[in-house]
Enzyme design. Structure first.
Site, PDB file in Angstrom:
ATOM      1  N   ASN A  17       0.869  -1.179   0.000  1.00 29.39           N
ATOM      2  CA  ASN A  17       0.000   0.000   0.000  1.00 29.39           C
ATOM      3  C   ASN A  17       0.905   1.228   0.000  1.00 29.39           C
ATOM      4  O   ASN A  17       1.524   1.539   1.014  1.00 29.39           O
ATOM      5  CB  ASN A  17      -0.893  -0.041   1.258  1.00 29.39           C
ATOM      6  CG  ASN A  17      -1.721   1.224   1.418  1.00 29.39           C
ATOM      7  OD1 ASN A  17      -1.771   2.069   0.527  1.00 29.39           O
ATOM      8  ND2 ASN A  17      -2.384   1.353   2.566  1.00 29.39           N
ATOM      9  N   LYS A  31       0.154   4.261  -0.190  1.00 26.69           N
ATOM     10  CA  LYS A  31      -0.452   5.434   0.475  1.00 26.69           C
ATOM     11  C   LYS A  31      -0.240   6.693  -0.393  1.00 26.69           C
ATOM     12  O   LYS A  31      -0.223   6.586  -1.613  1.00 26.69           O
ATOM     13  CB  LYS A  31       0.091   5.578   1.903  1.00 26.69           C
ATOM     14  CG  LYS A  31      -0.098   4.277   2.705  1.00 26.69           C
ATOM     15  CD  LYS A  31       0.135   4.421   4.182  1.00 26.69           C
ATOM     16  CE  LYS A  31      -0.087   3.078   4.862  1.00 26.69           C
ATOM     17  NZ  LYS A  31       0.050   3.128   6.316  1.00 26.69           N
ATOM     18  N   HIS A  71      -9.405   1.160   5.144  1.00 23.63           N
ATOM     19  CA  HIS A  71      -8.103   1.289   5.816  1.00 23.63           C
ATOM     20  C   HIS A  71      -8.272   2.191   7.047  1.00 23.63           C
ATOM     21  O   HIS A  71      -9.048   3.139   7.019  1.00 23.63           O
ATOM     22  CB  HIS A  71      -7.069   1.880   4.849  1.00 23.63           C
ATOM     23  CG  HIS A  71      -5.685   1.806   5.394  1.00 23.63           C
ATOM     24  ND1 HIS A  71      -5.199   2.721   6.297  1.00 23.63           N
ATOM     25  CD2 HIS A  71      -4.699   0.900   5.218  1.00 23.63           C
ATOM     26  CE1 HIS A  71      -3.971   2.383   6.632  1.00 23.63           C
ATOM     27  NE2 HIS A  71      -3.636   1.279   5.990  1.00 23.63           N
ATOM     28  N   GLU A 108      -6.585   4.523   8.159  1.00 28.10           N
ATOM     29  CA  GLU A 108      -6.370   5.955   7.911  1.00 28.10           C
ATOM     30  C   GLU A 108      -7.619   6.583   7.293  1.00 28.10           C
ATOM     31  O   GLU A 108      -7.935   7.738   7.562  1.00 28.10           O
ATOM     32  CB  GLU A 108      -5.127   6.150   7.026  1.00 28.10           C
ATOM     33  CG  GLU A 108      -3.848   5.919   7.818  1.00 28.10           C
ATOM     34  CD  GLU A 108      -2.695   5.339   7.032  1.00 28.10           C
ATOM     35  OE1 GLU A 108      -2.694   5.421   5.792  1.00 28.10           O
ATOM     36  OE2 GLU A 108      -1.780   4.768   7.673  1.00 28.10           O
ATOM     37  N   GLU A 168      -5.199  -5.062  10.545  1.00 30.46           N
ATOM     38  CA  GLU A 168      -4.161  -4.055  10.754  1.00 30.46           C
ATOM     39  C   GLU A 168      -4.398  -3.376  12.096  1.00 30.46           C
ATOM     40  O   GLU A 168      -5.203  -2.435  12.180  1.00 30.46           O
ATOM     41  CB  GLU A 168      -4.195  -3.009   9.636  1.00 30.46           C
ATOM     42  CG  GLU A 168      -3.928  -3.577   8.263  1.00 30.46           C
ATOM     43  CD  GLU A 168      -3.358  -2.534   7.311  1.00 30.46           C
ATOM     44  OE1 GLU A 168      -2.343  -2.819   6.682  1.00 30.46           O
ATOM     45  OE2 GLU A 168      -3.914  -1.414   7.226  1.00 30.46           O
ATOM     46  N   GLY A 193       2.809   2.094  10.915  1.00 34.13           N
ATOM     47  CA  GLY A 193       3.758   3.201  10.795  1.00 34.13           C
ATOM     48  C   GLY A 193       4.487   3.520  12.098  1.00 34.13           C
ATOM     49  O   GLY A 193       5.150   4.548  12.210  1.00 34.13           O
ATOM     50  N   SER A 227       3.744  -2.364  10.282  1.00 34.58           N
ATOM     51  CA  SER A 227       5.201  -2.451  10.450  1.00 34.58           C
ATOM     52  C   SER A 227       5.791  -3.791  10.017  1.00 34.58           C
ATOM     53  O   SER A 227       6.687  -4.326  10.673  1.00 34.58           O
ATOM     54  CB  SER A 227       5.591  -2.128  11.904  1.00 34.58           C
ATOM     55  OG  SER A 227       5.197  -0.801  12.220  1.00 34.58           O
TER      56      SER A 227
HETATM   57  P1  13P Z   1       3.227   0.248   7.761  1.00 38.80           P
HETATM   58  O1  13P Z   1       3.729  -1.016   7.112  1.00 38.80           O
HETATM   59  O2  13P Z   1       3.940   1.475   7.332  1.00 38.80           O
HETATM   60  O3  13P Z   1       3.120   0.098   9.254  1.00 38.80           O
HETATM   61  O4  13P Z   1       1.707   0.453   7.226  1.00 38.80           O
HETATM   62  C1  13P Z   1       0.829  -0.597   7.278  1.00 38.80           C
HETATM   63  C2  13P Z   1      -0.387  -0.241   6.508  1.00 38.80           C
HETATM   64  O5  13P Z   1      -1.129   0.639   6.883  1.00 38.80           O
HETATM   65  C3  13P Z   1      -0.646  -0.970   5.243  1.00 38.80           C
HETATM   66  O6  13P Z   1      -1.922  -0.716   4.764  1.00 38.80           O
END
Ligand code: 13P
Length: 256
Positions: free
Chosen positions: A11, A13, A97, A99, A171, A177, A217
């Site tokens: 992803n 982002k 997601h 976010e 997740e 992150g 992560s």
């Molecule tokens: P990270 O791998 O940066 O923690 O992000 C995970 C994520 O949100 C994948 O959709």
């Protein structure tokens, strides 16, 4: 061994412009050539979908979008429809997601509509769920996960069935992150819970076929121990999916 094919999904982002996306897609094509044991997917930002889709056409790497609207078209400024994603070459779409949920106000009800629209359009949804740190520390992880599943799959629950192509992604918000990965045991516990819920709600045969990815992560040095767990069928990778030097070893985890 189960019959589920592992999937490693990146992803991206809100990162990489068109040129950067294309360069990276070409590198991935080269460096993952010959990987047949694992499905690979990338989800670039909307602006790069079409160009990356053209570059990946005919390859084994799937193209996904990071979001979409449930309506087919009309006056929805700033939104993208399911058919527009198909038109850009997408086969998959990430929905719900964390976010999107926490920063843009997406609710389970909206995600439920998106899920129905994606399936109707012929896109494979990757439905994300996960608890916050506060919810985990309050002992509410399973209740939160169950509520997200029930409410964001309301439409499917009504029909009583679910296509086995649907992908789920667990997740934990506190692991995204942050560099804090859930331990393989913590992740397995929730993945096992999700699969049991699917078995109870739909049927055990279907539950055994649904892929559940872990996200939060994921790095080259923790992918193997996560993938060794019974109910972890792949990874949804954020930060480490943006560089070949970290994403390629994750894709090739089975060979290391
Ligand atoms: P990270 O791998 O940066 O923690 O992000 C995970 C994520 O949100 C994948 O959709």
């Amino acid at each position: 061994m189960n019959e589920r094919r592992p999937m490693i999904a990146g992803n991206w982002k809100m990162n990489l412009n068109v040129k950067e996306s294309l360069d990276f897609a070409r590198t991935l094509l080269k460096e993952t050539a010959g990987v047949e044991e694992t499905d690979v997917l990338v989800a670039p930002p909307f602006t790069a979908l079409r160009a990356v889709g053209e570059t990946l056409a005919g390859s084994r790497i799937f193209l996904g979008a990071q979001n979409m609207h449930w309506e087919a078209g009309g006056a929805f400024t700033g939104e993208i429809s399911p058919s527009m994603l198909l038109d850009a070459g997408c086969s998959h779409v990430i929905l719900g997601h964390s976010e999107r949920r926490s920063l843009f106000g997406e609710t389970n009800e909206m995600i439920d509509r998106k899920l129905g629209a994606a399936l109707q359009a012929g896109l494979i949804p990757i439905l994300c769920i996960g608890e916050t740190l506060e919810e985990r520390e309050g002992g509410r992880t399973f209740a939160v996960i169950e509520k997200q599943l029930e409410e964001s799959m309301k439409g499917l629950l009504k029909t009583g069935s679910m296509p086995d192509s649907v992908i789920l992604a667990y997740e934990p918000v506190w692991a995204i992150g942050t560099g804090k990965t859930a331990t393989p045991e913590q992740a397995q516990e929730v993945h096992g819970f999700i699969r049991k819920w699917l078995g109870r709600t739909f049927d055990p045969g279907l539950a055994a076929k649904i892929r559940i990815l872990y996200g939060g992560s994921v790095k080259p040095d923790n992918i193997s121990e996560l993938m060794a767990k019974e109910d972890i069928d792949g990874a949804l990778v954020g930060g480490a999916s943006l560089k070949a030097q970290s994403f390629v070893p994750i894709v090739k985890y089975a060979r290391i």
